[in-house]
Design a protein around this motif. Structure first.
Motif, PDB file in Angstrom:
ATOM      1  N   THR A 283      10.143   3.701  -9.956  1.00  0.00           N
ATOM      2  CA  THR A 283       9.114   2.850 -10.541  1.00  0.00           C
ATOM      3  C   THR A 283       9.684   1.470 -10.849  1.00  0.00           C
ATOM      4  N   GLU A 284      10.901   1.457 -11.374  1.00  0.00           N
ATOM      5  CA  GLU A 284      11.531   0.179 -11.700  1.00  0.00           C
ATOM      6  C   GLU A 284      11.746  -0.658 -10.431  1.00  0.00           C
ATOM      7  N   HIS A 285      12.259   0.020  -9.400  1.00  0.00           N
ATOM      8  CA  HIS A 285      12.542  -0.651  -8.130  1.00  0.00           C
ATOM      9  C   HIS A 285      11.258  -1.224  -7.519  1.00  0.00           C
TER      10      HIS A 285
ATOM     11  N   GLU B 208      13.523  19.166 -13.898  1.00  0.00           N
ATOM     12  CA  GLU B 208      12.397  18.316 -14.234  1.00  0.00           C
ATOM     13  C   GLU B 208      12.884  16.999 -14.850  1.00  0.00           C
ATOM     14  N   LEU B 209      13.867  17.098 -15.743  1.00  0.00           N
ATOM     15  CA  LEU B 209      14.416  15.884 -16.361  1.00  0.00           C
ATOM     16  C   LEU B 209      14.961  14.954 -15.294  1.00  0.00           C
ATOM     17  N   CYS B 210      15.647  15.549 -14.319  1.00  0.00           N
ATOM     18  CA  CYS B 210      16.276  14.757 -13.269  1.00  0.00           C
ATOM     19  C   CYS B 210      15.218  14.093 -12.394  1.00  0.00           C
ATOM     20  N   TYR B 211      14.163  14.820 -12.083  1.00  0.00           N
ATOM     21  CA  TYR B 211      13.094  14.222 -11.279  1.00  0.00           C
ATOM     22  C   TYR B 211      12.435  13.084 -12.051  1.00  0.00           C
ATOM     23  N   ASN B 212      12.263  13.286 -13.364  1.00  0.00           N
ATOM     24  CA  ASN B 212      11.670  12.215 -14.177  1.00  0.00           C
ATOM     25  C   ASN B 212      12.546  10.969 -14.157  1.00  0.00           C
ATOM     26  N   LYS B 213      13.848  11.182 -14.138  1.00  0.00           N
ATOM     27  CA  LYS B 213      14.768  10.056 -14.062  1.00  0.00           C
ATOM     28  C   LYS B 213      14.611   9.340 -12.714  1.00  0.00           C
TER      29      LYS B 213
ATOM     30  N   ASN C  31       0.818  -1.210   0.000  1.00  0.00           N
ATOM     31  CA  ASN C  31       0.000   0.000   0.000  1.00  0.00           C
ATOM     32  C   ASN C  31       0.850   1.257   0.000  1.00  0.00           C
ATOM     33  N   SER C  32       2.026   1.193   0.624  1.00  0.00           N
ATOM     34  CA  SER C  32       2.852   2.403   0.554  1.00  0.00           C
ATOM     35  C   SER C  32       3.448   2.550  -0.847  1.00  0.00           C
ATOM     36  N   HIS C  33       3.706   1.448  -1.522  1.00  0.00           N
ATOM     37  CA  HIS C  33       4.131   1.552  -2.935  1.00  0.00           C
ATOM     38  C   HIS C  33       3.068   2.286  -3.758  1.00  0.00           C
ATOM     39  N   SER C  34       1.807   1.891  -3.574  1.00  0.00           N
ATOM     40  CA  SER C  34       0.734   2.551  -4.324  1.00  0.00           C
ATOM     41  C   SER C  34       0.681   4.038  -3.984  1.00  0.00           C
ATOM     42  N   TYR C  35       0.837   4.332  -2.693  1.00  0.00           N
ATOM     43  CA  TYR C  35       0.805   5.743  -2.269  1.00  0.00           C
ATOM     44  C   TYR C  35       1.924   6.542  -2.948  1.00  0.00           C
ATOM     45  N   PHE C  36       3.147   5.975  -2.966  1.00  0.00           N
ATOM     46  CA  PHE C  36       4.265   6.684  -3.609  1.00  0.00           C
ATOM     47  C   PHE C  36       3.967   6.926  -5.082  1.00  0.00           C
ATOM     48  N   LEU C  37       3.572   5.855  -5.775  1.00  0.00           N
ATOM     49  CA  LEU C  37       3.432   5.943  -7.239  1.00  0.00           C
ATOM     50  C   LEU C  37       2.198   6.725  -7.671  1.00  0.00           C
ATOM     51  N   GLU C  38       1.106   6.595  -6.901  1.00  0.00           N
ATOM     52  CA  GLU C  38      -0.140   7.195  -7.377  1.00  0.00           C
ATOM     53  C   GLU C  38      -0.406   8.571  -6.788  1.00  0.00           C
TER      54      GLU C  38
ATOM     55  N   ILE D 279       4.476  10.922  -5.599  1.00  0.00           N
ATOM     56  CA  ILE D 279       5.432  11.229  -6.669  1.00  0.00           C
ATOM     57  C   ILE D 279       4.786  12.077  -7.783  1.00  0.00           C
ATOM     58  N   PRO D 280       3.553  11.762  -8.227  1.00  0.00           N
ATOM     59  CA  PRO D 280       2.930  12.621  -9.239  1.00  0.00           C
ATOM     60  C   PRO D 280       2.675  14.047  -8.728  1.00  0.00           C
ATOM     61  N   SER D 281       2.333  14.166  -7.443  1.00  0.00           N
ATOM     62  CA  SER D 281       2.073  15.502  -6.906  1.00  0.00           C
ATOM     63  C   SER D 281       3.355  16.349  -6.944  1.00  0.00           C
ATOM     64  N   ILE D 282       4.466  15.753  -6.561  1.00  0.00           N
ATOM     65  CA  ILE D 282       5.742  16.489  -6.612  1.00  0.00           C
ATOM     66  C   ILE D 282       6.078  16.836  -8.063  1.00  0.00           C
ATOM     67  N   GLN D 283       5.822  15.887  -8.947  1.00  0.00           N
ATOM     68  CA  GLN D 283       6.129  16.112 -10.368  1.00  0.00           C
ATOM     69  C   GLN D 283       5.384  17.334 -10.896  1.00  0.00           C
ATOM     70  N   GLN D 284       4.116  17.432 -10.522  1.00  0.00           N
ATOM     71  CA  GLN D 284       3.307  18.546 -10.975  1.00  0.00           C
ATOM     72  C   GLN D 284       3.851  19.863 -10.422  1.00  0.00           C
ATOM     73  N   HIS D 285       4.227  19.864  -9.154  1.00  0.00           N
ATOM     74  CA  HIS D 285       4.738  21.096  -8.554  1.00  0.00           C
ATOM     75  C   HIS D 285       6.087  21.496  -9.150  1.00  0.00           C
ATOM     76  N   ILE D 286       6.941  20.500  -9.437  1.00  0.00           N
ATOM     77  CA  ILE D 286       8.237  20.823 -10.047  1.00  0.00           C
ATOM     78  C   ILE D 286       8.004  21.419 -11.441  1.00  0.00           C
ATOM     79  N   HIS D 287       7.058  20.854 -12.149  1.00  0.00           N
ATOM     80  CA  HIS D 287       6.747  21.362 -13.489  1.00  0.00           C
ATOM     81  C   HIS D 287       6.327  22.832 -13.418  1.00  0.00           C
ATOM     82  N   GLN D 288       5.453  23.150 -12.466  1.00  0.00           N
ATOM     83  CA  GLN D 288       4.997  24.543 -12.321  1.00  0.00           C
ATOM     84  C   GLN D 288       6.149  25.458 -11.920  1.00  0.00           C
TER      85      GLN D 288
END
Lengths: 243, 191
Positions: free
Chosen positions: A130-132, A119-124, A86-93, A96-105
């Protein structure tokens, strides 16, 4: 005196007051708020959880110095797996997407083409996490579940263990913390201050929060799950035939 | 930075100081004043360890180092020097000093707060040589390739890397790449 460990008799509400980060644990274990004066033990029983497993997680989250004693409590394994999945789901869903959106802004506000690197680095970083997580969800956890079923069915003489061992997981459990730490430092020390508003602070708080959540997550894997599974593997090792 | 022509002394000292210490060490075996000077300027070390003979060089550039740069001088003493000549040093390492004493001598100098304020040594500004190493590193070159390109040893490249990581507090190549782009050390297109 400062508390150094939570026990089954502690009130769950009191524990939340002492460390609000524990709220995410309740969510991941399917425990709803509105707990009244229930103790940890009562909450665990009501939700069909092992009190010991819940306490291990609460204590690892709550106390840096806490040194978990897992013994041979194999019955904790399903609850621990539930928490980790469940914590995996929390991180991925969520996180992590919330941080991604804020970094983009934030990058957009900076009007600096070079800042796109952040942004590129965060995507990496997302790619690596995600792989892990995918590896754990698809290979490690199903293996542990199979092992646990074998343990439960041992009397009936279950199938022989497969060639995978938790030791291989240890090798794969590489460090993805470095990049997260670097991102924090770049935002704190190196990214030119050109934006208006509070986005950088928001992103940083989220990164610190994610880091601390991930650290507790890793501790649960390394200090509880892996030692427990190693012992279980030894126990299930086929006895040499003396014919 | 250690300047010493004897392989035994130079590498022995490096080994002692690297052991469980988080400091980057640049080792030079050059002896020509001009080479030594440029190595020093590129590295801008916090500490220079060398025989008193090096510090007493008549070369103008070497003499000017003390005026231009804030660094600690450590005399590596293995033959007789007049005591007056040794007084100028911030610290001394003698041939018969043991491991612990040598480490203590260097750590004491590193802990000196005055050292951090030196305009050319502290802070998070990379030296010219460190910037060069960073540029090659984030373009995906191996330590060996960087060493070949800059005509330095892989040891020295690693020391530069350690110093870069310490100064910037960034440890992954991805993180270093962001820093390099933000500071126009490489362009975004090169990533």
């Amino acid at each position: 005196m400062q508390k150094t460990v939570f026990t089954g008799e502690d009130s769950m509400a009191g524990i939340i007051h002492s460390n609000y980060r524990i709220l995410v644990i309740l969510e991941r274990m399917g425990i709803k708020l509105g707990l009244g004066n229930q103790t940890v033990e009562e909450v665990a029983t009501q939700h069909q959880l092992q009190t010991g497993a819940l306490l291990l997680i609460l204590n690892l989250f709550g106390f840096k110095q806490y040194n978990p004693e897992v013994g041979k409590h194999y019955a904790f394994i399903p609850d621990i797996l539930r928490y980790l999945k469940n914590s995996h789901s929390y991180f991925l869903e969520q996180k992590i997407p919330s941080i991604q959106q804020h970094i983009h802004q934030l990058v957009f506000q900076l009007h600096d083409s070079n800042a796109a690197m952040v942004e590129l680095c965060y995507n990496k970083y997302i790619e690596e996490v995600t792989e892990h997580i995918g590896y754990e969800n698809e290979i490690v956890f199903p293996y542990i579940e199979q092992l646990f079923r074998m343990y439960q069915n041992r009397a009936n003489g279950g199938p022989a263990p497969e060639s995978y061992t938790i030791g291989i997981y240890g090798e794969h459990h590489e460090d993805i913390e470095g990049l997260l730490n670097d991102l924090k430092n770049i935002l704190i020390r190196h990214l030119p201050q050109k934006e208006t508003g509070n986005l950088r602070r928001v992103v940083l708080q989220e990164l610190f929060d994610l880091e601390s959540d991930l650290n507790s997550h890793t501790r649960i894997e390394n200090e509880v799950l892996i030692p427990l599974v190693k012992k279980l593997e030894q126990e299930l090792e086929p006895v040499p035939d003396n014919r | 930075m250690i300047v010493e022509p004897s392989d035994t002394l130079r590498e022995g000292l490096e080994c002692i100081l690297t052991d469980r210490n988080n400091i980057g060490i640049v080792v030079e075996h050059c002896w020509e004043p001009a080479e030594l000077y440029s190595a020093f300027v590129n590295t801008q070390p916090r500490i220079l360890i060398a025989s008193p003979a090096v510090f007493e060089s008549r070369d103008k550039q070497i003499k000017s180092l003390r005026e231009k740069y804030a660094f600690h001088s450590v005399g590596l003493v293995y033959s007789y020097f007049h005591p007056d000549r040794l007084e100028e040093f911030d610290a001394l390492i003698h041939l018969n000093d043991n491991r612990e004493k040598i480490k203590a001598t260097v750590n004491k100098l590193l802990a000196d707060p005055a050292d951090q304020s030196g305009a050319n040594t502290g802070g998070d500004t990379l030296s010219a040589r460190e910037t060069e190493v960073l540029r090659l590193l984030v373009r995906g070159n191996s330590t060996k390739k960087i060493a070949e390109a800059l005509f330095i040893s892989t040891h020295t490249v690693n020391a530069h890397r350690k110093n870069i990581i310490r100064k910037l507090d960034i440890q992954t190549v991805s993180g270093l790449t962001i820093y390099a782009v933000l500071n126009n050390i490489i362009s975004l297109e090169e990533v």
